[in-house]
Write a protein that holds these residues in place. Structure first.
Motif, PDB file in Angstrom:
ATOM      1  N   ASP A  63       0.510   4.547  -0.065  1.00  0.00           N
ATOM      2  CA  ASP A  63       0.433   5.781   0.701  1.00  0.00           C
ATOM      3  C   ASP A  63       1.072   5.583   2.063  1.00  0.00           C
ATOM      4  N   ARG A  64       1.143   4.327   2.470  1.00  0.00           N
ATOM      5  CA  ARG A  64       1.847   4.048   3.700  1.00  0.00           C
ATOM      6  C   ARG A  64       3.292   3.805   3.324  1.00  0.00           C
ATOM      7  N   VAL A  86     -16.533   2.387   4.055  1.00  0.00           N
ATOM      8  CA  VAL A  86     -16.099   1.333   3.144  1.00  0.00           C
ATOM      9  C   VAL A  86     -17.336   0.717   2.500  1.00  0.00           C
ATOM     10  N   ASP A  87     -17.331   0.678   1.188  1.00  0.00           N
ATOM     11  CA  ASP A  87     -18.474   0.146   0.430  1.00  0.00           C
ATOM     12  C   ASP A  87     -19.793   0.771   0.883  1.00  0.00           C
ATOM     13  N   TYR A  94      -2.293  -0.533   6.703  1.00  0.00           N
ATOM     14  CA  TYR A  94      -3.195  -1.649   6.395  1.00  0.00           C
ATOM     15  C   TYR A  94      -2.405  -2.963   6.459  1.00  0.00           C
ATOM     16  N   PRO A 152       0.862  -1.186   0.000  1.00  0.00           N
ATOM     17  CA  PRO A 152       0.000   0.000   0.000  1.00  0.00           C
ATOM     18  C   PRO A 152       0.885   1.217   0.000  1.00  0.00           C
ATOM     19  N   ASP A 195      -5.106   6.180  -1.943  1.00  0.00           N
ATOM     20  CA  ASP A 195      -4.841   6.338  -0.513  1.00  0.00           C
ATOM     21  C   ASP A 195      -4.689   7.800  -0.132  1.00  0.00           C
ATOM     22  N   ALA A 224      -8.246  -3.675  -4.323  1.00  0.00           N
ATOM     23  CA  ALA A 224      -8.594  -4.460  -3.129  1.00  0.00           C
ATOM     24  C   ALA A 224     -10.066  -4.286  -2.761  1.00  0.00           C
ATOM     25  N   ASN A 258      -2.807   3.111  -6.340  1.00  0.00           N
ATOM     26  CA  ASN A 258      -2.969   2.973  -4.891  1.00  0.00           C
ATOM     27  C   ASN A 258      -2.473   4.211  -4.161  1.00  0.00           C
ATOM     28  N   HIS A 259      -1.402   4.770  -4.661  1.00  0.00           N
ATOM     29  CA  HIS A 259      -0.873   5.999  -4.050  1.00  0.00           C
ATOM     30  C   HIS A 259      -1.917   7.112  -4.100  1.00  0.00           C
ATOM     31  N   ARG A 280     -12.774   7.240  -5.694  1.00  0.00           N
ATOM     32  CA  ARG A 280     -12.825   5.821  -6.049  1.00  0.00           C
ATOM     33  C   ARG A 280     -13.448   5.646  -7.444  1.00  0.00           C
ATOM     34  N   ARG A 332       9.284   3.905  -6.533  1.00  0.00           N
ATOM     35  CA  ARG A 332       8.965   2.624  -5.902  1.00  0.00           C
ATOM     36  C   ARG A 332       9.168   1.458  -6.866  1.00  0.00           C
ATOM     37  N   TRP A 368      -6.651  10.152  -1.005  1.00  0.00           N
ATOM     38  CA  TRP A 368      -7.937  10.825  -1.250  1.00  0.00           C
ATOM     39  C   TRP A 368      -8.235  11.906  -0.238  1.00  0.00           C
ATOM     40  N   ARG A 369      -7.695  11.781   0.982  1.00  0.00           N
ATOM     41  CA  ARG A 369      -8.098  12.737   2.006  1.00  0.00           C
ATOM     42  C   ARG A 369      -7.471  14.101   1.806  1.00  0.00           C
ATOM     43  N   ARG A 370      -6.441  14.167   0.918  1.00  0.00           N
ATOM     44  CA  ARG A 370      -5.870  15.481   0.642  1.00  0.00           C
ATOM     45  C   ARG A 370      -6.780  16.223  -0.327  1.00  0.00           C
ATOM     46  N   GLY A 405      -6.692  -5.384   5.996  1.00  0.00           N
ATOM     47  CA  GLY A 405      -6.260  -5.331   4.596  1.00  0.00           C
ATOM     48  C   GLY A 405      -7.238  -4.602   3.702  1.00  0.00           C
ATOM     49  N   ARG A 444      -9.294  -1.659   2.305  1.00  0.00           N
ATOM     50  CA  ARG A 444      -9.000  -0.226   2.319  1.00  0.00           C
ATOM     51  C   ARG A 444     -10.258   0.603   2.494  1.00  0.00           C
ATOM     52  N   THR A 496     -18.424  -4.371  -6.246  1.00  0.00           N
ATOM     53  CA  THR A 496     -18.216  -2.944  -5.986  1.00  0.00           C
ATOM     54  C   THR A 496     -17.728  -2.238  -7.250  1.00  0.00           C
ATOM     55  N   ASP A 511     -12.680   3.812   1.950  1.00  0.00           N
ATOM     56  CA  ASP A 511     -12.978   4.751   0.867  1.00  0.00           C
ATOM     57  C   ASP A 511     -12.883   6.189   1.369  1.00  0.00           C
ATOM     58  N   GLY A 512     -13.083   6.358   2.641  1.00  0.00           N
ATOM     59  CA  GLY A 512     -13.030   7.700   3.201  1.00  0.00           C
ATOM     60  C   GLY A 512     -12.908   7.631   4.710  1.00  0.00           C
ATOM     61  N   ILE A 513     -12.522   8.741   5.285  1.00  0.00           N
ATOM     62  CA  ILE A 513     -12.426   8.778   6.739  1.00  0.00           C
ATOM     63  C   ILE A 513     -12.596  10.226   7.195  1.00  0.00           C
ATOM     64  N   ILE A 516      -2.109   5.916   7.091  1.00  0.00           N
ATOM     65  CA  ILE A 516      -2.933   4.818   7.601  1.00  0.00           C
ATOM     66  C   ILE A 516      -2.256   3.507   7.233  1.00  0.00           C
TER      67      ILE A 516
END
Lengths: 240, 167
Positions: free
Chosen positions: A71-72, A193-194, A167, A69, B70, B135, B66-67, B112, B43, B72-74, A224, A226, B140, A228-230, A165
């Motif tokens: 972003d981590r 999520v979903d 995972y 992942p 992940d 993932a 994925n980068h 997404r 990477r 998305w919050r920015r 594991g 992910r 979905t 969608d938002g937080i 974050i």
């Protein structure tokens, strides 16, 4: 031509010639990253599980067909940069030492507790990043095994808002519930999520109450999976 | 330059344009797109010895997507006054119209949805592969694609329609 074909055409028609990326810098940073992954792979293992150390090192540094992942960022450890591109010999690096109190998540893996703790990190050229958050397991005898370490790779580790974050990567002996930290007066953290909302469990870091450590119960969010938002909300329900 | 670096440079030069454009489609931001592509290449280089003989481009694409997902919050920023490459005047006008239309309709989608649209309709990946790379479940992917396409239809006529209408 239907809408989908038009969309496809538009996406392709707006392609431009390649911008000039600094590939020398890409290679330089890529080498640093590779080195950090190898060192971190060694650092996350306990002394008692030398074999596991090698497995974790491989898992962090190389997962066939499936990138980590991204972003981590990979865990960061301070160590002289090895000149060789061969893996660093295990396991001379001690596991990261927790700063402040260790947070017990209440999740159990057999006799082990799933715990989270802040550790010191050092990122070259990033003086405002000095802490990272680790997910680990604490054995009945108190031994800590670090599974995943997340930290910022730029900016400031105490800047308000969400940070990295973590995972589950299927590299640890036990699944790691999603976790991270938020800086600010959060009283509630809700992931999506979903289309489903999931409340995180929260704990404040003992050395800085603005740092809110959060994690998601495995029954609520499969390790594991992910988000969608937080979002974070304060005590009056206001979104932070 | 170490062994393998030459191959990597060749790969990067060939892959950069598509990676940057995909990132632009997902973000609407050229600066962020170039940063994301650079991160993906860093990477990819870090794993080069393992992936060079496999699907290096697929690896770089997965890292990129994925980068961005992940991240998305920015907040996403738009750069409406972007530079355009030197082209014939008509081509520039057409591209600007198309780009504006594309930016507007993609901007109406969630991160997404944008990711799924880019993977499905720019990279032409099958639904199962999109699901694996993000993932998420195939269901979905299907439902999100369907929702995204509904939004696209609701967003109005395309640039092509506009151009035809002007003729």
């Amino acid at each position: 031509m239907n809408e989908l074909d038009r969309l496809r055409d538009a996406m392709r028609a707006t392609e431009r010639s390649a911008p000039t990326l600094d590939l020398v810098a890409v290679i330089r940073e890529g080498r640093r990253l590779r080195t950090r992954r190898r060192i971190a792979g060694v650092g996350v293992a306990t002394l008692a599980t030398a074999l596991a150390a090698i497995v974790v090192m491989v898992a962090v540094g190389a997962r066939p067909g499936e990138p980590p992942p991204v972003d981590r960022p990979p865990p960061v450890a301070v160590s002289p940069t090895p000149k060789s591109e061969e893996p660093t010999p295990p396991p001379s690096t001690p596991p990261p030492k927790p700063l402040g109190r260790i947070v017990d998540s209440g999740v159990r893996h057999g006799a082990d507790q799933r715990v989270y703790y802040v550790v010191q990190v050092s990122v070259p050229g990033q003086p405002r990043v000095s802490i990272g958050l680790a997910a680990g397991r604490r054995a009945p005898d108190g031994t800590l095994t670090t599974d995943i370490l997340v930290n910022d790779v730029e900016g400031a580790d105490r800047s308000p808002g969400f940070h990295q974050i973590g995972y589950d990567e299927r590299s640890a002996a036990a699944p790691v519930p999603a976790f991270g930290y938020f800086v600010g007066p959060a009283q509630r953290i809700v992931g999506t999520v979903d289309g489903r909302q999931v409340d995180a469990r929260l704990a404040r870091w003992s050395l800085d109450k603005q740092v809110v450590i959060f994690w998601f119960e495995p029954a609520e969010l499969t390790p594991g999976q992910r988000l969608d938002g937080i979002i974070a909300r304060d005590g009056s329900g206001r979104r932070l | 330059m170490a062994r393998g670096d030459g191959e990597f440079v060749e790969f990067a030069q060939a892959a950069t344009a598509r990676l940057v454009h995909a990132a632009f489609l997902m973000t609407g931001d050229h600066h962020r797109a170039e940063d994301a592509a650079q991160t993906a290449l860093v990477r990819t280089y870090a794993s080069w010895s393992r992936i060079r003989d496999d699907d290096a481009y697929g690896y770089a694409r997965r890292v990129l997507v994925n980068h961005l997902v992940d991240g998305w919050r920015r907040p996403l920023r738009e750069y409406p006054t972007e530079e355009v490459p030197e082209q014939r005047r008509d081509d520039v006008a057409d591209e600007v119209v198309t780009r504006r239309w594309l930016t507007a309709i993609l901007g109406a989608l969630s991160p997404r949805e944008r990711a799924i649209v880019v993977l499905r309709y720019y990279f032409d990946l099958p639904e199962a592969q999109v699901a694996r790379e993000l993932a998420i479940s195939v269901g979905t992917v299907k439902s999100t694609s369907s929702r995204a396409l509904e939004k696209l239809r609701a967003a109005g006529p395309s640039a092509a329609d506009n151009q035809e209408a002007r003729r």
